[in-house]
Scaffold this active site. Structure first.
Site, short mmCIF file in Angstrom:
data_model
loop_
_atom_site.label_atom_id
_atom_site.label_comp_id
_atom_site.label_asym_id
_atom_site.label_seq_id
_atom_site.Cartn_x
_atom_site.Cartn_y
_atom_site.Cartn_z
N GLU A 168 0.82 -1.21 0.00
CA GLU A 168 0.00 0.00 0.00
C GLU A 168 0.86 1.26 0.00
O GLU A 168 0.54 2.24 -0.67
CB GLU A 168 -0.97 -0.04 1.19
CG GLU A 168 -1.99 -1.17 0.99
CD GLU A 168 -3.10 -1.20 2.03
OE1 GLU A 168 -4.25 -1.45 1.64
OE2 GLU A 168 -2.81 -1.01 3.23
N ASP A 297 -3.03 -8.89 17.70
CA ASP A 297 -1.67 -9.19 17.26
C ASP A 297 -0.79 -9.77 18.36
O ASP A 297 0.29 -10.30 18.07
CB ASP A 297 -0.99 -7.91 16.75
CG ASP A 297 -1.56 -7.45 15.42
OD1 ASP A 297 -2.49 -8.11 14.92
OD2 ASP A 297 -1.09 -6.44 14.89
#
Lengths: 428, 428
Positions: A168, A297
């Site tokens: 990205e 995470d």
């Protein structure tokens, strides 16, 4: 009164807290180093000057202002005392009945932490502003540089790591140099910018199918990004990167390769995986401490498919929500349930009006994938006003190719420094 | 080809450059330390968390991207060689035919520059972010502070200087604590915040008429601001301010008292006034150097009324435009004209929906003055998109009392510091 302590206000922490909002008999305290929830999937847009930080971040205490049973604390955790059920922070000690750990991950250099200075990662707003500063400054410096070798170096951008963030960023930088900057400079041609995406593995976007990975690769190359796979960076310094004997001179290097779970995991009894994530039970709790849950995470959950779940927003969101509901169940003397992830797929943008999307067996790429990306990100973006402003910024960028936040902001706010020489040489 | 060099891209520099845009035979170079034009009248709204920096700043090279005869250079001026007609910067030497100096002013501590550390001024985006960080952090720290004396100190905000900036800051802080924060904290009552505005002179807003000054004073007191006039600050340290024997304990002190014109003026032959402004001729040029013009806050122009013009945006804007037109006249071998300021009046906001306005003999205060303030600021705000986004932010703030940019952003972006202790104590 049951007290639930939540560490971290990312997708997992925030969504756990939302479940407790207004629930009687439960006092919830969210502790975070920052005063805001950050919508991390759009952080690369701050780094590439498209959005302002405040557009993707909302103060935590503001989100819960109407719910008196939710307290937000800005603080730094020093120690977790699992035996005595309390957490020591820089603003005091907090005891808990249940602890939800959702501190996420940080960027990681595989033992080469000194690389950070020359290759910032993209995990915080501060880092996004720093990356923006470096990228924009490189173009400014190139404009006034007469030496062609130095100019080429200033216009070379290396991104290490081709997961979603790396891809990205590469797409956004390509767009910036090809379209946004097209007419803004007089002594350089921004279209000659070299953007190099380096990946150690065999292909970019490894968590997508090979077909989509190939589409992304082709699209990035069309945008002018040079994709190098099977290349392992061996050195990063102020002048560029080395890949074994190969050398790339670059003024700007960005790091999107490694991730390491919160170091708080090391304070707890339990198995850690290679990314520092702690292995959790089917109900997301810790084996030795059933009143401690870990989400997002920070957690390694592999009970569903045998493989650990990815570190993406939908996983964290669902886990946070699930843990909070399980705690409420237990308070009603019902048995805990097992976590089951409902696949929301993977999404990644490839610059303006192209994206890849994969949900289970459904694979989509191109304009319609991008439209879905747009819709999903606006939908999940926190705060009514933010959605509006971000939509407006995107509409503006889309129509004009302009970016809304092209500011070079420095670290130091002081004017009167000890350095007197510097002082009177300054244009105020 | 005639080369015009413009130093500074504030209202004066920007509006001079606009006159030259597209004009054949004139090459214009704008040099500024920053890469953006800053709409300074709204900077206090960044400091008070209402707007994001990018909403009041636009990249200079972006403004002129379509005009090839305008070059934007990000650079720092070291030396002006008026005799050889060149300017030395950190990015090279630039010769000129005409020089327009519009470097503005900086905040000034009247010889107490060490006060800066504990009392930041409000002239740059970096300072606005720092003030925002300090203000929001004070509330966060107060929330976790148990000592009532320390808590009171954290909730005391002192603003030194009651010109427009000081008054607007005081109003914005009052609004923040009374309305925006009303329900967001659990251990403090933000409405108990003390906001103290200190002025050395006899009244606040001294450049307004006595009647409006009184209105502003009354309105600020209604908002809960304590206004202290005839008080000269004698000391500022980390714990507060002293006014002779009087002592005010405060965690946050903001400086809006002194202004000093760009120190570049000292490099030029010419008379400087007490604020360091250089005295200019009726055509805004320097007596000894007719090819050097000075505009805006850097210039002392008193040919019109005998008194020097104020350092406000309309003066700078008109001077910049005037100088550019005069240069074009001279290039057509026509005589230079004398500068004549058309009074656009003074405006200052007093928090939400109240303002004071004075144009010549017209004096207005209250809601309608605020509506005019709103209109004028949106009208002059640079960039189509910015106007839109700022309007949206204001509408949102107005309807909900919420502020759009309540982020505490730190100076350091690094995670892996040398300080290892710090490192593993961190929630990532």
């Amino acid at each position: 009164m049951t007290r639930v302590l939540i560490l971290g206000s990312g997708f997992a922490g925030l969504n756990a807290a939302k479940v407790f909002a207004g629930k009687k008999g439960v006092e919830t305290i969210i502790i975070d180093q920052k005063n805001y929830h950050l919508f991390q999937p759009l952080l690369y847009q701050v780094a590439s000057a498209a959005l302002s930080p405040a557009e993707i971040a909302v103060p935590i205490r503001n989100i819960f202002s109407k719910y008196n049973n939710i307290k937000a604390i800005q603080g730094k955790v020093h120690k977790i005392n699992a035996e005595t059920k309390s957490v020591l922070t820089n603003v005091g000690e907090f005891r808990y009945d249940y602890l939800i750990m959702a501190c996420g991950a940080r960027h990681f250099y595989f033992g080469n932490e000194a690389w950070e200075e020359n290759a910032p990662g993209l995990k915080t707003i501060e880092q996004a502003i720093e990356i923006r500063r470096r990228v924009l400054t490189a173009f400014e410096n190139a404009e006034t540089e007469n030496d062609s070798h130095k100019k080429a170096k200033l216009l070379t951008f290396v991104i290490v790591g081709a997961g979603s963030t790396g891809v990205e960023l590469a797409g956004a930088l390509a767009e910036l140099s090809r379209f946004t900057f097209a007419e803004d400079f007089r002594n350089i041609d921004p279209k000659r910018t070299r953007i190099i995406l380096i990946e150690a593995g065999p292909r970019i976007l490894p968590h997508f199918s090979e077909k989509l990975s190939l589409h992304a690769n082709r699209h990035l190359e069309n945008l002018g990004v040079q994709v190098l796979t099977f290349r392992k960076v061996t050195k990063i310094d102020a002048d560029g990167v080395s890949i074994g004997d190969e050398r790339i001179e670059a003024a700007t290097v960005l790091w999107a390769a490694g991730i390491q779970a919160s170091s708080l995991n090391r304070q707890l009894k339990g198995e850690l995986d290679s990314m520092g994530r702690i292995v959790v039970e089917p109900d997301m709790s810790l084996k030795h401490f059933p009143d401690i849950f870990v989400a997002g995470d920070q957690a390694h959950f592999s009970h569903q498919t045998g493989k650990p779940l990815h570190g993406i927003a939908p996983v964290a969101l669902q886990q946070g929500r699930f843990i909070a509901k399980n705690i409420l169940k237990e308070l009603e003397h019902k048995p805990r349930e097992k976590f089951h992830y409902i696949d929301k797929g993977h999404l990644a943008t490839l610059g303006r009006n192209n994206a890849v999307l994969e949900i289970g067996r459904l694979k989509l790429s191109g304009f319609w994938a991008w439209m879905i990306w747009l819709f999903v990100h606006i939908y999940y973006l926190i705060g009514f006003k933010n959605k509006f402003v971000v939509l407006l910024q995107w509409a503006y960028s889309y129509l004009t190719y302009q970016k809304g936040a092209r500011l070079i902001v420095n670290h130091d706010w002081r004017f009167y420094k000890n350095d007197k020489l510097n002082n009177h040489q300054q244009i105020d």
